[in-house]
Design an enzyme around this catalytic site. Sequence first.
Site, short mmCIF file in Angstrom:
data_model
loop_
_atom_site.label_atom_id
_atom_site.label_comp_id
_atom_site.label_asym_id
_atom_site.label_seq_id
_atom_site.Cartn_x
_atom_site.Cartn_y
_atom_site.Cartn_z
N HIS A 265 4.14 2.78 -0.83
CA HIS A 265 3.89 3.27 0.27
C HIS A 265 3.25 2.10 1.00
O HIS A 265 3.36 1.27 2.00
CB HIS A 265 2.44 4.03 0.29
CG HIS A 265 1.75 4.26 1.62
ND1 HIS A 265 1.48 5.52 1.70
CD2 HIS A 265 0.97 3.95 2.09
CE1 HIS A 265 0.46 5.21 3.53
NE2 HIS A 265 -0.05 3.92 3.82
N GLU A 266 2.79 1.14 -0.07
CA GLU A 266 2.41 -0.31 0.94
C GLU A 266 3.77 -0.63 0.54
O GLU A 266 3.54 -2.09 2.57
CB GLU A 266 1.45 -0.67 0.09
CG GLU A 266 -0.25 -0.66 0.01
CD GLU A 266 -1.13 0.62 1.27
OE1 GLU A 266 -1.04 -0.15 2.51
OE2 GLU A 266 -1.21 1.37 1.25
N HIS A 269 5.16 -0.28 4.67
CA HIS A 269 4.62 -0.93 5.65
C HIS A 269 4.81 -2.24 5.58
O HIS A 269 4.70 -2.42 6.70
CB HIS A 269 2.30 -1.33 5.19
CG HIS A 269 2.34 0.26 5.96
ND1 HIS A 269 1.77 0.85 6.54
CD2 HIS A 269 0.84 1.11 4.34
CE1 HIS A 269 0.76 2.26 7.01
NE2 HIS A 269 1.07 2.31 5.48
N GLU A 295 2.64 4.51 9.41
CA GLU A 295 2.49 4.68 9.00
C GLU A 295 3.87 6.09 8.34
O GLU A 295 3.89 5.92 7.19
CB GLU A 295 1.19 6.21 9.48
CG GLU A 295 0.78 6.74 7.96
CD GLU A 295 -0.09 6.06 6.44
OE1 GLU A 295 -0.16 4.87 6.67
OE2 GLU A 295 -0.25 6.45 5.34
ZN ZN Z 1 -0.71 3.55 5.13
#
Ligand code: ZN
Length: 505
Positions: A265-266, A269, A295
Amino acid sequence: MSNYIDELKTKLLEITNINNANALLVWDQQTYMPEKGSVARGMQQATLNGLSHNIFVSNEMGNLLNKLKENKEFSKLSDDDKVIVDRCYEDYDKAKEVPNELVMEITKARSEAYMVWTKARAESNFKLFEPHLEKMLGYGKQLADVIGYKKSPYDALLDRFERKLTVDELDPLFNDLREKIVPFLEAIQNSNIKTNPEIIKKHYPSNKQWNFTVEILKYMGYDFDCGRQDKSVHPFTISFHPNDVRVTTRIKENYLSDALSSSIHEGGHALYEQGLSSEYYGTALCEYVSLGIHESQSRLWENLVGKSKSFWKFFYPKLKNYFPDTLKDISMGDFIQSYSHVNPSFIRVDADEVTYNLHIILRYEMERDAVEGKIKVKDFPEIWNSKMKEYLGITPPNDAKGVLQDVHWTGIMGYFPTYTLGNLYSAQLYHFAKNEIPNLEEQFEKGDFSLLLKWLREKIHKQGRRYYPKDLIKKATGEEPSADYFINHLYDRYGETYQIARMMM
Ligand code: ZN
């Protein structure tokens, strides 16, 4: 020949440098800072915030922007510079409404609230955090009043994160989503097919988890020469420049999902931040467009890619090499089903794809009602628990697993809805990426994610803030933002797993 645009860029660079120095203090605060450093750190951050705010809202900046917006000057600018001036003018217009004292107060209060929240969550003690939440809510309302709004004060707060979005647009979208997800979740729970959640909760030694996440990040295209991974209570990504974008993760030896989903997830980003155009550093063309779009990048990698069969066809043999004993006799299919097991749970960051948006809708409704003065902070735990029961069918055993779980309410409200917007955008973007790139998922099976990254770089990352979020999605996919792609994705993936016939939608 005038040099107004150069003057503007010099000022913006100065502001960006101060803000990024400040961001480094935030990174340190959440990774390595000793607890007693918090008060001093709060003051340091407040000073830097005040400094950059002062330069930005100065009369000098106002005069410069007014000059540049004059027809005569504006028409001479390149297309890129026109965007830079326009975005800056909009930001200036918003920022000058907010008194510097208020900015400094909020920064200081947020830093204190963060430290108290850490303690309150550890002790599951809402009363400890309550005055800080009350204070931050007060600042939220104050901010909405000075920014101004037409209908709901929440509109003003939402607009800070997702430009041009209002409660009136969000309410029908979120209600619609809830109406489609709840029966789907019920169908999953009533399905005869049961997936095994225990596989992901076996023993996975911490150092090997760490190495595996680093390996995945490298394959995704995250550049470790321009970043690093550390550990923190609440995983996050922070950027000081496209050449220095850092991620954190969280490791639990008996729950592989935490590190796996956090790092991917990160990483999503971070790929966005590393993909911004550094030649525009200091301007809107080297800034992310909105939290919803940000996101969409993390969720696209975490879920659409990171829970797919093609992803695991490549990574599962590697995972088995890391944990040969733990995963002995466990098939890839069973592992994926365990990793993407659907089950209503208390903690948002652990939530599966199907229930995740219900967590967001719950928080959004509470924020909206609190900011509109319809509910009180002291009733938060009770309201939280009753909504959990209504939407997810479960009641948290304590506030640490309920109302205290997220770091976000140590800051200004208005942020949570962007998570669900991110989910919707991610599914829409992925659908079109798959259509446009031949054999995309076959590339994943070979560990090659570069074509997807290239597509995202062109369509999203390199655009900076050239377009408003909604328009960027339209440019990238040719369609208005829609919930249909997300719902379709849920049916494709989980309808197959749990053998659920497609319902009318
Ligand atoms: Zn996030």
